[in-house]
Design an enzyme around this catalytic site. Structure first.
Site, PDB file in Angstrom:
ATOM      1  CG  HIS A  24      28.201  89.862  73.403  1.00  0.00           C
ATOM      2  ND1 HIS A  24      27.788  89.239  72.260  1.00  0.00           N
ATOM      3  CD2 HIS A  24      29.553  89.741  73.434  1.00  0.00           C
ATOM      4  CE1 HIS A  24      28.847  88.747  71.620  1.00  0.00           C
ATOM      5  NE2 HIS A  24      29.927  89.032  72.308  1.00  0.00           N
ATOM      6  CE  LYS A  48      42.210  89.791  55.241  1.00  0.00           C
ATOM      7  NZ  LYS A  48      41.992  89.860  56.656  1.00  0.00           N
ATOM      8  NE  ARG A  98      33.809  83.506  76.032  1.00  0.00           N
ATOM      9  CZ  ARG A  98      33.895  83.356  74.736  1.00  0.00           C
ATOM     10  NH1 ARG A  98      32.804  83.135  74.040  1.00  0.00           N
ATOM     11  NH2 ARG A  98      35.050  83.404  74.107  1.00  0.00           N
ATOM     12  CB  SER A 136      29.159  85.618  68.202  1.00  0.00           C
ATOM     13  OG  SER A 136      28.843  86.624  69.115  1.00  0.00           O
TER      14      SER A 136
END
Ligand code: PNS
Length: 166
Positions: A24, A48, A98, A136
Site C-alpha cells: 500500500h 460483521k 498486483r 493484508s
C-alpha cells in the site's frame, strides 16, 4: 466531476488497510508523485466484518506512515465510495493491481463505479514487483500464527501486530 486544468487533481485511494502494508505504502508513494493531492480513504467496515484493527488504529497507523508525504492525507468513509468521492469533489479513484488475478474484480468495480458516477476516473497503478504477492489478509494470518512479517509492513505496523496477537 469536471475540473479546471489549474486545479490540483485530487485522487482517492480507498481500501480496508487492515493493516496498511508496504505494498500500500509503495502505491501511495507512486500516487503522491503524479496527483496533486491524495487521500487515503479507509472503509469503515461493518461490525460483521470483524477487522483486526479498529478504524482508529488503522487511521493512526496510516497517518504515521504517510507523514513524509506532504500532499497525502488520511480519512475514512462508509457507504458508497462514489458518494464519498462526490462529497470530496475528487477526480480520480486510485487502485493497485498486483497480478492478473486482481484485474477481474478491479475491472468490475471500476466499471460499476463509472456507471454510478461517470465523471470519476479509476486509475490503476502497479506496486513494486517485490510486493506483488503481499496482502493484508496474509499479513494478518502470518502474524496470528507467529511468523515474521518483517519487510512486509512498516515497523510501526509490525509492532502493533505483535502487541495484538500476543
Ligand atoms: O482493501 P479492499 O478490501 O480491496 O477495498 C475495497 C473497497 C473499500 C475499495 C470497496 O469494497 C469499496 O469501494 N467499498 C465501498 C462500498 C462501495 O462503494 N461498493 C460498490 C463498489 S463498485
Amino acid at each position: 466531476m469536471t475540473y479546471s486544468k489549474m486545479e490540483p487533481v485530487l485522487a482517492i485511494y480507498p481500501g480496508s488497510f487492515d493493516p496498511v502494508t508496504n505494498g500500500h505504502l509503495d502505491l501511495i508513494g507512486r500516487g503522491a508523485k503524479i496527483f496533486g493531492r491524495l487521500t487515503v480513504a479507509i472503509l469503515r467496515n461493518t461490525e460483521k466484518d470483524h477487522p483486526l484493527f479498529s478504524l482508529t488504529e488503522r487511521t493512526e497507523m496510516l497517518r504515521e506512515v504517510t507523514a513524509p508525504f506532504s500532499n497525502v492525507d488520511v480519512d475514512c468513509f462508509h457507504g458508497l465510495l462514489v458518494d464519498y468521492a462526490r462529497e470530496r469533489k475528487a477526480h480520480v479513484l486510485l487502485r493497485g493491481i498486483r497480478a492478473v488475478s486482481d484485474y477481474e474484480f478491479e475491472l468490475q468495480m471500476a466499471m460499476m463505479n463509472r456507471k454510478l458516477e461517470p465523471g470519476l476516473e479509476t486509475v490503476f497503478m502497479l506496486p513494486a514487483v517485490e510486493y506483488s504477492y503481499l496482502s493484508s489478509r496474509l499479513v494478518r494470518e502470518i502474524a496470528r500464527l507467529g511468523g515474521s512479517v518483517s519487510g512486509l509492513v512498516p515497523i510501526a505496523v509490525e509492532r502493533r501486530l505483535r502487541a495484538k496477537v500476543i
